[in-house]
Design a protein around this motif. Sequence first.
Motif, mmCIF file in Angstrom:
data_model
loop_
_atom_site.group_PDB
_atom_site.id
_atom_site.type_symbol
_atom_site.label_atom_id
_atom_site.label_comp_id
_atom_site.label_asym_id
_atom_site.label_seq_id
_atom_site.Cartn_x
_atom_site.Cartn_y
_atom_site.Cartn_z
ATOM 1 N N LEU A 80 0.823 -1.214 0.000
ATOM 2 C CA LEU A 80 0.000 0.000 0.000
ATOM 3 C C LEU A 80 0.855 1.261 0.000
ATOM 4 C CD1 LEU A 80 -2.794 -0.992 2.490
ATOM 5 C CD2 LEU A 80 -3.123 -0.237 0.144
ATOM 6 N N ALA A 81 2.136 1.092 0.211
ATOM 7 C CA ALA A 81 3.032 2.248 0.172
ATOM 8 C C ALA A 81 2.998 2.914 -1.195
ATOM 9 C CB ALA A 81 4.462 1.822 0.508
ATOM 10 N N PHE A 82 2.810 2.128 -2.254
ATOM 11 C CA PHE A 82 2.856 2.709 -3.597
ATOM 12 C C PHE A 82 1.818 3.813 -3.791
ATOM 13 C CE2 PHE A 82 1.560 2.737 -8.077
ATOM 14 C CZ PHE A 82 2.714 3.285 -8.605
ATOM 15 N N PRO A 83 0.531 3.558 -3.602
ATOM 16 C CA PRO A 83 -0.406 4.675 -3.778
ATOM 17 C C PRO A 83 -0.253 5.755 -2.704
ATOM 18 C CG PRO A 83 -1.589 2.703 -3.093
ATOM 19 C CD PRO A 83 -0.172 2.295 -3.361
ATOM 20 N N LEU A 84 0.209 5.360 -1.527
ATOM 21 C CA LEU A 84 0.418 6.352 -0.467
ATOM 22 C C LEU A 84 1.520 7.336 -0.850
ATOM 23 C CD1 LEU A 84 -0.363 7.324 2.329
ATOM 24 C CD2 LEU A 84 1.152 5.596 3.301
ATOM 25 N N LEU A 85 2.495 6.876 -1.616
ATOM 26 C CA LEU A 85 3.562 7.769 -2.072
ATOM 27 C C LEU A 85 3.008 8.973 -2.832
ATOM 28 C CD1 LEU A 85 6.179 5.185 -3.414
ATOM 29 C CD2 LEU A 85 6.471 6.696 -1.437
ATOM 30 N N PHE A 86 1.905 8.791 -3.545
ATOM 31 C CA PHE A 86 1.313 9.883 -4.321
ATOM 32 C C PHE A 86 0.705 10.960 -3.426
ATOM 33 C CE2 PHE A 86 1.529 6.727 -7.649
ATOM 34 C CZ PHE A 86 1.839 7.484 -8.764
ATOM 35 N N THR A 88 16.453 -8.489 -0.702
ATOM 36 C CA THR A 88 16.741 -8.971 -2.051
ATOM 37 C C THR A 88 16.720 -7.790 -3.010
ATOM 38 O OG1 THR A 88 14.420 -9.378 -2.602
ATOM 39 C CG2 THR A 88 15.640 -11.210 -1.569
ATOM 40 N N VAL A 89 17.274 -7.991 -4.173
ATOM 41 C CA VAL A 89 17.307 -6.927 -5.180
ATOM 42 C C VAL A 89 15.886 -6.469 -5.552
ATOM 43 C CG1 VAL A 89 18.007 -6.358 -7.542
ATOM 44 C CG2 VAL A 89 19.581 -7.561 -6.030
ATOM 45 N N PRO A 90 14.953 -7.386 -5.826
ATOM 46 C CA PRO A 90 13.600 -6.921 -6.166
ATOM 47 C C PRO A 90 12.924 -6.123 -5.041
ATOM 48 C CG PRO A 90 13.855 -9.207 -6.822
ATOM 49 C CD PRO A 90 15.069 -8.841 -6.028
ATOM 50 N N LEU A 91 13.207 -6.478 -3.796
ATOM 51 C CA LEU A 91 12.605 -5.744 -2.682
ATOM 52 C C LEU A 91 13.144 -4.328 -2.567
ATOM 53 C CD1 LEU A 91 12.314 -8.420 0.152
ATOM 54 C CD2 LEU A 91 10.532 -7.548 -1.362
ATOM 55 N N VAL A 92 14.320 -4.096 -3.093
ATOM 56 C CA VAL A 92 14.895 -2.742 -3.110
ATOM 57 C C VAL A 92 14.463 -2.008 -4.381
ATOM 58 C CG1 VAL A 92 17.027 -1.407 -3.177
ATOM 59 C CG2 VAL A 92 16.849 -3.386 -1.669
ATOM 60 N N LEU A 93 14.561 -2.700 -5.503
ATOM 61 C CA LEU A 93 14.267 -2.050 -6.780
ATOM 62 C C LEU A 93 12.795 -1.680 -6.935
ATOM 63 C CD1 LEU A 93 16.455 -3.936 -9.409
ATOM 64 C CD2 LEU A 93 16.770 -1.654 -8.442
ATOM 65 N N GLY A 94 11.892 -2.553 -6.514
ATOM 66 C CA GLY A 94 10.457 -2.265 -6.674
ATOM 67 C C GLY A 94 10.057 -0.950 -6.025
ATOM 68 N N PRO A 95 10.206 -0.824 -4.721
ATOM 69 C CA PRO A 95 9.858 0.448 -4.081
ATOM 70 C C PRO A 95 10.730 1.616 -4.534
ATOM 71 C CG PRO A 95 9.943 -1.307 -2.461
ATOM 72 C CD PRO A 95 10.503 -1.866 -3.744
ATOM 73 N N GLY A 96 11.994 1.339 -4.834
ATOM 74 C CA GLY A 96 12.887 2.410 -5.290
ATOM 75 C C GLY A 96 12.442 2.998 -6.616
ATOM 76 N N VAL A 97 12.120 2.129 -7.568
ATOM 77 C CA VAL A 97 11.629 2.593 -8.870
ATOM 78 C C VAL A 97 10.284 3.305 -8.697
ATOM 79 C CG1 VAL A 97 10.761 1.806 -11.118
ATOM 80 C CG2 VAL A 97 12.915 0.906 -10.225
ATOM 81 N N ALA A 98 9.428 2.773 -7.845
ATOM 82 C CA ALA A 98 8.137 3.427 -7.593
ATOM 83 C C ALA A 98 8.338 4.833 -7.048
ATOM 84 C CB ALA A 98 7.300 2.591 -6.614
ATOM 85 N N ALA A 99 9.269 4.997 -6.139
ATOM 86 C CA ALA A 99 9.525 6.322 -5.563
ATOM 87 C C ALA A 99 10.031 7.299 -6.618
ATOM 88 C CB ALA A 99 10.526 6.209 -4.413
ATOM 89 N N VAL A 100 10.906 6.831 -7.495
ATOM 90 C CA VAL A 100 11.407 7.696 -8.571
ATOM 91 C C VAL A 100 10.259 8.085 -9.504
ATOM 92 C CG1 VAL A 100 12.896 7.754 -10.623
ATOM 93 C CG2 VAL A 100 13.775 6.868 -8.454
ATOM 94 N N MET A 101 9.430 7.117 -9.878
ATOM 95 C CA MET A 101 8.311 7.401 -10.780
ATOM 96 C C MET A 101 7.320 8.373 -10.147
ATOM 97 S SD MET A 101 9.139 5.979 -13.499
ATOM 98 C CE MET A 101 7.676 6.406 -14.384
ATOM 99 N N VAL A 102 7.024 8.178 -8.874
ATOM 100 C CA VAL A 102 6.106 9.086 -8.182
ATOM 101 C C VAL A 102 6.682 10.494 -8.144
ATOM 102 C CG1 VAL A 102 5.138 9.646 -5.909
ATOM 103 C CG2 VAL A 102 4.920 7.339 -6.830
ATOM 104 N N THR A 103 7.958 10.597 -7.873
ATOM 105 C CA THR A 103 8.609 11.911 -7.830
ATOM 106 C C THR A 103 8.515 12.598 -9.188
ATOM 107 O OG1 THR A 103 10.105 11.167 -6.098
ATOM 108 C CG2 THR A 103 10.761 13.118 -7.340
ATOM 109 N N LEU A 104 8.813 11.865 -10.243
ATOM 110 C CA LEU A 104 8.737 12.452 -11.580
ATOM 111 C C LEU A 104 7.299 12.831 -11.948
ATOM 112 C CD1 LEU A 104 11.252 10.146 -13.487
ATOM 113 C CD2 LEU A 104 11.596 12.515 -12.723
ATOM 114 N N LEU A 105 6.349 11.963 -11.628
ATOM 115 C CA LEU A 105 4.945 12.282 -11.891
ATOM 116 C C LEU A 105 4.477 13.490 -11.076
ATOM 117 C CD1 LEU A 105 3.292 8.769 -12.159
ATOM 118 C CD2 LEU A 105 3.289 10.545 -13.907
ATOM 119 N N ALA A 106 4.918 13.578 -9.840
ATOM 120 C CA ALA A 106 4.535 14.718 -9.001
ATOM 121 C C ALA A 106 5.050 16.021 -9.581
ATOM 122 C CB ALA A 106 5.049 14.528 -7.576
ATOM 123 N N LEU A 107 6.294 15.995 -10.045
ATOM 124 C CA LEU A 107 6.865 17.201 -10.653
ATOM 125 C C LEU A 107 6.123 17.556 -11.942
ATOM 126 C CD1 LEU A 107 10.651 16.538 -10.013
ATOM 127 C CD2 LEU A 107 9.159 18.151 -8.804
#
Length: 158
Positions: A85-91, A125-144
Amino acid sequence: MISDLPLRLLGWAVHVTACGLLLIAVVAVLREGRTAEAAGGVLLGLVYAVGPVVERGPMPGRVWLALVTAGWLVLAVVAPPFVWLAFPLLFAYPRVLPLWAAMFGVGALTSVAILAAAWHAGGLTVPLVLGPGVAAVMVTLLALACRALRAEADRRPR
């Protein structure tokens, strides 16, 4: 107004994603017989649902965001399905907070999501870091991008 349409669609997409992920998490913990966690998920959903109403003012929106974040944190620690649920909460952070505070919040929420997911999985694991990390970058770019679209729409004569 037509220029608001992409922003409204994005907002609805985020809310639908949040509701879908919350429903999946609640059903998952109910299947495990964890009714307290399911009730917590329903309560989080109710608090989340009042967001569009209260976020219009600067302080109520921040209080709402703090409550939703705290609720998510508790649920993410006690049950793995709630971590995502962190993903939509990031927005919500860029929508409610000034940009500097939003970016801090996105970074903190992403870090906590990674740590909670790793804790539940028994290791990092790599996916556990990359998944939320990529989501955070995408949210930041979308927010801007959304802020730029909103500023552009506000500058146009009506």
